[in-house]
Design a protein around this motif. Sequence first.
Motif, PDB file in Angstrom:
ATOM      1  N   SER A 189      -6.281  -7.433 -11.582  1.00 29.20           N
ATOM      2  CA  SER A 189      -6.688  -8.911 -10.993  1.00 29.20           C
ATOM      3  C   SER A 189      -7.164  -9.059  -9.572  1.00 29.20           C
ATOM      4  O   SER A 189      -7.861  -9.842  -9.320  1.00 29.20           O
ATOM      5  CB  SER A 189      -5.253  -9.845 -11.101  1.00 29.20           C
TER       6      SER A 189
ATOM      7  N   GLN B 121      -5.418 -15.030 -14.986  1.00 29.44           N
ATOM      8  CA  GLN B 121      -4.062 -14.751 -15.860  1.00 29.44           C
ATOM      9  C   GLN B 121      -3.558 -16.240 -16.067  1.00 29.44           C
ATOM     10  O   GLN B 121      -3.137 -16.954 -15.324  1.00 29.44           O
ATOM     11  CB  GLN B 121      -3.357 -13.770 -15.117  1.00 29.44           C
TER      12      GLN B 121
ATOM     13  N   ASP C  79      -9.175 -12.209 -17.146  1.00 22.91           N
ATOM     14  CA  ASP C  79      -8.058 -11.297 -16.681  1.00 22.91           C
ATOM     15  C   ASP C  79      -6.952 -11.469 -17.679  1.00 22.91           C
ATOM     16  O   ASP C  79      -6.326 -12.565 -18.070  1.00 22.91           O
ATOM     17  CB  ASP C  79      -7.344 -11.913 -15.328  1.00 22.91           C
ATOM     18  N   GLU C  80      -6.839 -10.406 -18.432  1.00 22.65           N
ATOM     19  CA  GLU C  80      -6.026 -10.292 -19.741  1.00 22.65           C
ATOM     20  C   GLU C  80      -5.989 -11.495 -20.613  1.00 22.65           C
ATOM     21  O   GLU C  80      -5.051 -12.187 -21.030  1.00 22.65           O
ATOM     22  CB  GLU C  80      -4.525 -10.157 -19.125  1.00 22.65           C
TER      23      GLU C  80
HETATM   24 MG   LIG Z   1      -3.176  -8.737 -13.439  1.00 22.42          MG
END
Ligand SMILES: [Mg+2]
Lengths: 237, 298
Positions: A49, A85, A167-168
């Motif tokens: 991140s 995220q 991010d993810e």
């Molecule tokens: Mg992260």
Amino acid sequence: MITQVPQPVLEVHDLTVSYDQQPVLWNVDLSLPAGQLIGILGPNGAGKSTLIKSIMGLIPPTSGYIKIFNKPLQEVRTRISYVPQRESVDWNFPASVLDVVVMGTYGKLGLFRRPGKKEIQIAEDALEQVGMTAFTKRQISELSGGQQQRVFIARALAQQADLYLMDEPFAGVDMATETAIFQLEWVIMLNLHLVASGPKDQVMTEELFRKTYGGKLNLHTQVTDLIRKQDFNPLKS
Amino acid sequence: MTFDSNAFLIIFTGALIAISCGFLGVFLLLRKMSMTGDAISHAVLPGIVIGFFVSGSQRSLEVILGAGLLGILSTLMIDALRKKAKVQLDASIGITFTLLFAIGIILINLFAYKVDLDQECVLYGEIAYLPIDLWITPNGLNLGPRITWLAGINFFLILGFTYFLFKELSITSFDEQFSSAIGIPSKGINLALMSMVSYTTVSSFESVGAILVVALLVVPPSTAYLWTKSLIPLLRLTAALGILIAILGYYLAYWIDSSIAGMMVAVAGAFFFGSALIKGNWPLGLRGTSKSNPAFDS
Ligand SMILES: [Mg+2]
Ligand SMILES: Nc1ncnc2c1ncn2[C@@H]1O[C@H](COP(=O)(O)OP(=O)(O)O)[C@@H](O)[C@H]1O
């Protein structure tokens, strides 16, 4: 270890990022080609991140620099889309699904201008792509985790960008959304310590993981196992 | 019960102040910064006193500028204590505003013999005297109650601020990092919001006081938040509550012969607790639908 590519979309040179003088990332060099899906892997707390945030200019680097489309970030902001995220916001915020997705168009709108018919159309199209049309008017707190993730992806689609940093993005999304993501020619950065780029089978080798993560290898052996499986496609390039 | 022009003026001014505070309070609430609003409204005190001392008048531009500067200084100080000195947010708010407020109190006492600044008035305000505090131009023209003018100007400023920056205020409240990432100046928007809170405090302190203005920043938005699902209805309900609070506050205070501002805040509190009873997460089926519907993970 870096594969230098001609005309890279994203170049990171000798990047060091610190929180309170404590470096979290150091000497990161990477250079990514256009039209590919790229994942960055790393265990929890590895700095994935942090890397994405510093590429987006949200955390100032201690040293090093970043170029996107061969320009400094400020000049190309509207060409880059960012999916933070999901946990980074409060989903009890009083807004509908459409309200949030329209926010994707704000960057191109500029100060003071309000979103109009065109922006709402863009947002509705983005919602359709992630299969969330039925939830347009729903309050965002009344969604499941996976649906919230799809709202964030739709918001990124509404940015109509050339480079996507996510991010993810796969945390809890369904197959349809995954497919929607893979249909686009994006660069996706999931994680830190990218050691190479190129076809998956050349990059995702155990040797490279061992070099990158050293002592933390256990986790990554599992990751390589995962990648060998046919049904694991997020890293297909 | 009477309804005369004085009653109307007081209710009208009270409603203007309650709506102004409520609009700013909505964004403070969504940013989880309600206590920063509290801090600012106390921290502007030394700025008010210094402005007062420099100009010799509480109607001066110096007072407004002084308060504005102190308001911004306090947000910067809270931020610096938190980020650089690693103090928890609530502690850095507590340290900042009590210190600045104390400096303000000391300054009032030091300068009190030179200027006619009433400590009681700054802290508690008195909206009841509003009809006799008239704005008279140098050539003798009577423009009506000064505080109503102040509240009116402030109201239109805040209305313009929320209208023109609605998109920016909402996106930075929901997702500050994303806003910065797409090039929206979130720090600038935040400073603008804090300046508006400072200015509102100054323009309200004579009528409701530095302490009660906090209640108007926090309570009506929190009440409306319990009932609404999106931002525009939230702002509308906050405004409606502001008007109701001013009307009920005035008549209840008139009825039991008490402070109007105090009664306005008491009414606001009653609305909040009533709403919390109905909408809150109580056992025994006392409630309607719960707001904090946890996302069921897929
Ligand atoms: Mg992260
Ligand atoms: N705001 C912050 N302040 C201080 N340290 C942080 C902050 N954010 C992240 N870190 C630290 O930086 C490291 C990398 O975090 P992060 O980039 O979130 O990892 P990942 O996304 O790979 O899980 C972690 O050790 C974390 O503790």
